[in-house]
Scaffold this active site. Structure first.
Site, PDB file in Angstrom:
ATOM      1  N   ASP A   9      19.997 -77.142   3.112  1.00 50.07           N
ATOM      2  CA  ASP A   9      19.844 -75.754   3.531  1.00 50.07           C
ATOM      3  C   ASP A   9      18.553 -75.221   2.910  1.00 50.07           C
ATOM      4  O   ASP A   9      18.446 -75.108   1.687  1.00 50.07           O
ATOM      5  CB  ASP A   9      21.059 -74.937   3.055  1.00 50.07           C
ATOM      6  CG  ASP A   9      21.105 -73.537   3.656  1.00 50.07           C
ATOM      7  OD1 ASP A   9      20.173 -73.188   4.401  1.00 50.07           O
ATOM      8  OD2 ASP A   9      22.069 -72.808   3.368  1.00 50.07           O
ATOM      9  N   ASP A  99      17.029 -74.142   9.841  1.00 55.08           N
ATOM     10  CA  ASP A  99      16.841 -74.385   8.405  1.00 55.08           C
ATOM     11  C   ASP A  99      17.953 -75.175   7.734  1.00 55.08           C
ATOM     12  O   ASP A  99      17.971 -75.273   6.504  1.00 55.08           O
ATOM     13  CB  ASP A  99      16.661 -73.056   7.675  1.00 55.08           C
ATOM     14  CG  ASP A  99      17.847 -72.119   7.866  1.00 55.08           C
ATOM     15  OD1 ASP A  99      18.645 -72.350   8.785  1.00 55.08           O
ATOM     16  OD2 ASP A  99      17.981 -71.165   7.082  1.00 55.08           O
ATOM     17  N   GLU A 100      18.869 -75.744   8.490  1.00 54.80           N
ATOM     18  CA  GLU A 100      19.919 -76.528   7.836  1.00 54.80           C
ATOM     19  C   GLU A 100      20.460 -77.618   8.755  1.00 54.80           C
ATOM     20  O   GLU A 100      20.323 -77.558   9.971  1.00 54.80           O
ATOM     21  CB  GLU A 100      21.062 -75.641   7.338  1.00 54.80           C
ATOM     22  CG  GLU A 100      21.818 -74.910   8.433  1.00 54.80           C
ATOM     23  CD  GLU A 100      22.979 -74.107   7.882  1.00 54.80           C
ATOM     24  OE1 GLU A 100      23.753 -74.645   7.062  1.00 54.80           O
ATOM     25  OE2 GLU A 100      23.126 -72.928   8.289  1.00 54.80           O
TER      26      GLU A 100
END
Length: 348
Positions: A9, A99-100
């Protein structure tokens, strides 16, 4: 082979990119967004600022707040570059947002002793290539990996080696630590004096599903025990289903906007059920009379076809907006879809 799942993350992704590209913003309270905060730096979060908050409210909490406009193209470029780096490890990856993502590292052949070093190297390589930091969680399934990645944020890591460690860690925590246990659900649980994870353990699966429905009851019962058989969905097709309405006469009041959203949701949901699909991400789209368009999305921890759960997330997106300008278009859609039969087989 015992499963080993890594969840990465990126830390305060949009804000971190802007700070990286403009060093003058370093160590200052920064948010990215126009009217709504999409990402807040960790310095801004110290003032109680968070995503989905209006910039107006954020400035009241922090008068010297720095607001940077969103640059989606740049964030997509950085995200795609990170994806290319991760693909060098394995193809068994499920990217759940810019983003993860989850990475199945079961077949890499890492011993218990080497997992810590692997996580450290992963973070260092991401930082070396992007000048950004990320947090890592490693667990025996996606649920434990997701919770682990939040424990030592930012730029940290945590590992759950087994179910016993997981339960021992979360039992004294508040229920909000469990992905998918939202604010409304927690309010219902409080009526039975279920405030912490340990408070839910005495209840049987039958009791929880009877009280809160099959989807919610199973989620709570299984999650607090660290049970999650869902696979890292690296072969998942990416498509969406939804509907939009354009209005001849603009909608002015917020109650009417919510009513129209509810109607569009109902129609889109029927299509979802008819095609025997489950959705992991919900979206809303709003176009105002001044031609400004807002889009918002929310990704669930696991795919669902539960009408109440999906609408609850749509409602939370609407509630995060300030709707004072007349609206001429509204849309609701679902993405990250999988066949219901596939999900059931993989879960059970």
């Amino acid at each position: 082979m015992k499963r080993i799942i890594l969840h990465y993350d990126m830390d305060s992704f949009f804000a971190s990119i802007e700070i990286r590209d403009n060093p003058k913003l370093k160590n200052k309270p920064v948010v990215v967004g126009q009217s709504i905060v999409t990402t807040a730096s960790y310095e801004a979060r110290k003032f109680g600022i968070h995503s989905a908050m209006s910039v107006f409210e954020a400035k009241k909490l922090c008068p010297h707040l720095i607001v940077v406009p969103t640059d989606k193209e740049k964030y997509h470029r950085v995200s795609n570059f990170i994806h290319s780096l991760v693909f060098k490890i394995t193809k068994k990856i499920e990217f759940i947002s810019l983003d993860e993502g989850y990475i199945d590292i079961s077949d890499i052949g890492l011993s218990k002793e080497k997992l810590k070093k692997f996580a450290e190297t992963f973070r260092k390589r991401i930082n070396y290539h992007t000048k950004l930091t990320c947090s890592i969680g490693i667990g025996f399934n996606k649920l434990s990996a997701k919770i682990a990645s939040d424990i030592n944020k930012p730029n940290g890591q945590f590992i759950f080696y087994n179910e016993e460690e997981f339960i021992d860690f979360i039992k004294e925590k508040e229920l909000k630590i469990i992905p998918g246990i939202g604010k409304k659900y927690r309010e219902l649980l409080k009526k039975k004096n279920i405030h912490f994870v340990k408070d839910a353990f005495p209840y049987s699966l039958k009791e929880l599903t009877s009280a809160y429905g099959k989807s919610r009851g199973e989620l709570l019962y299984l999650s607090i025990r660290g049970i999650d058989y869902s696979e890292v969905d690296y072969k998942q097709e990416i498509f969406s289903i939804g509907n939009e309405n354009t209005y001849r006469y603009p909608i002015v009041s917020e109650p009417n906007i919510k009513k129209e959203i509810m109607d569009i949701f109902a129609y889109s949901y029927k299509r979802l059920v008819r095609k025997e699909l489950m959705a992991k991400t919900v979206h809303i789209k709003i176009k105002f009379v001044n031609n400004k368009t807002l889009t918002r999305s929310k990704t669930l921890f696991s795919p669902s076809d539960n009408e109440e759960k999906l609408y609850e997330n749509i409602e939370s997106l609407i509630d995060s907006l300030t709707l004072k300008t007349p609206v001429k278009l509204l849309g609701v859609s679902f993405s990250n879809l999988i066949k219901k039969s596939v999900r059931q087989l993989s879960f059970f």
